[in-house]
Design a protein around this motif. Sequence first.
Motif, PDB file in Angstrom:
ATOM      1  N   GLY A 129       0.774  -1.240   0.000  1.00 29.45           N
ATOM      2  CA  GLY A 129       0.000   0.000   0.000  1.00 29.45           C
ATOM      3  C   GLY A 129       0.795   1.274   0.000  1.00 29.45           C
ATOM      4  O   GLY A 129       0.216   2.363  -0.073  1.00 29.45           O
ATOM      5  N   CYS A 130       2.126   1.207   0.091  1.00 30.02           N
ATOM      6  CA  CYS A 130       2.952   2.406   0.044  1.00 30.02           C
ATOM      7  C   CYS A 130       3.025   2.946  -1.386  1.00 30.02           C
ATOM      8  O   CYS A 130       2.805   2.221  -2.351  1.00 30.02           O
ATOM      9  CB  CYS A 130       4.374   2.115   0.518  1.00 30.02           C
ATOM     10  SG  CYS A 130       4.525   1.766   2.270  1.00 30.02           S
ATOM     11  N   GLY A 131       3.351   4.211  -1.500  1.00 30.25           N
ATOM     12  CA  GLY A 131       3.722   4.781  -2.785  1.00 30.25           C
ATOM     13  C   GLY A 131       5.232   4.939  -2.794  1.00 30.25           C
ATOM     14  O   GLY A 131       5.818   5.380  -1.808  1.00 30.25           O
ATOM     15  N   VAL A 132       5.878   4.553  -3.887  1.00 27.82           N
ATOM     16  CA  VAL A 132       7.332   4.646  -3.989  1.00 27.82           C
ATOM     17  C   VAL A 132       7.685   5.460  -5.228  1.00 27.82           C
ATOM     18  O   VAL A 132       7.272   5.114  -6.343  1.00 27.82           O
ATOM     19  CB  VAL A 132       7.996   3.251  -4.082  1.00 27.82           C
ATOM     20  CG1 VAL A 132       9.521   3.408  -4.216  1.00 27.82           C
ATOM     21  CG2 VAL A 132       7.646   2.406  -2.867  1.00 27.82           C
ATOM     22  N   MET A 133       8.409   6.547  -5.018  1.00 34.07           N
ATOM     23  CA  MET A 133       8.952   7.321  -6.129  1.00 34.07           C
ATOM     24  C   MET A 133      10.418   6.947  -6.266  1.00 34.07           C
ATOM     25  O   MET A 133      11.228   7.232  -5.383  1.00 34.07           O
ATOM     26  CB  MET A 133       8.795   8.823  -5.893  1.00 34.07           C
ATOM     27  CG  MET A 133       9.364   9.674  -7.027  1.00 34.07           C
ATOM     28  SD  MET A 133       9.140  11.454  -6.751  1.00 34.07           S
ATOM     29  CE  MET A 133       7.372  11.592  -7.041  1.00 34.07           C
TER      30      MET A 133
END
Length: 333
Positions: free
Chosen positions: A222-226
């Motif tokens: 569920g994390c967002g990773v840039m």
Amino acid sequence: MSLILDKVSAQESSKANNAQSNPDAVENKESPLLEVNNLSVKFRMYEKGLRQRELEVITHLDVSIHKGEILAVVGSSGSGKSLLAHAILGILPVNATMAGTLKYEGELLTPRRQKKLRGHEIALVPQSVSYLDPLMRVAKQVRGEQGTQEQQRKAFARFALQEEVGRKFPFQLSGGMARRVLVATAVLGDAKLIIADEPTPGLNPEIAEETMRIFRELADQGCGVMLITHDIDLALKYADRIAVFYAGTTVEVTPVENFLRGEEALRHPYSRALWQALPQNGFHPIAGSQPYAGSILTGCRFAPRCAQISRECAGEVPMRRVGDCEVRCVHAS
């Protein structure tokens, strides 16, 4: 060609598995975790005497990232990738001015909110190992304010760091070891958004792959990773979308499958040139160079190097939706 098709197949299979393990992933796609709209960054600089001028290094930059995805940000050096990370975190230099809109979970990302979230909900894996505190032992830095010794030991094990590393100071670490410590520090807590700025240079291939697998696991949870990277091949194996930067702005945001399928699936001329420059695609360079940040340009910034240049390219070129991607080009169709 078979290698490309194998990668596409593996990507689609992985995404199908991710959707089954995380049924909210599709819904999350409609609500960005982070939105960057029309961002510009300028620096006040002195010329001769006390005369000041503003140097615009980022302009009209648009990008978003969703829960459950890895967004890879690619482009040549000086295109604004690291500055975007610093703008999101609110750690730009004091001589910088910023315009545009930053939203996190639908709310404005104000300086006060950036300070509150930085290092907690929003974590940075910085490009330089100089971000480590030279006066603090490694184990304490990895644990931070809220981490436990058990969490730190597990993080060390994942990144092949021996227990004795925790008793050392940063200057006693090799470059690759220090970079692993930085990644361990960022992924230890409960961050919802991880910004990884060149996390893999200096790592051996096995550790680099393991690092990317951990980012993939965090995104699947569920994390967002840039992921800001020059290693496009590695990004293609793990990312969901690719954002292509050129001369301080976004020129294309496209599903990773388009990069895997080939240049005909890409919409912007610079994206296609980037694809052609990959070693496995012939390593073909194009004439010219990215304009200096101080250059005063109107219209499309890639126009001087583009074979499709026309009068329309001299006017405003906004990002627009074309098929399954967003592109800043008047000729894209």
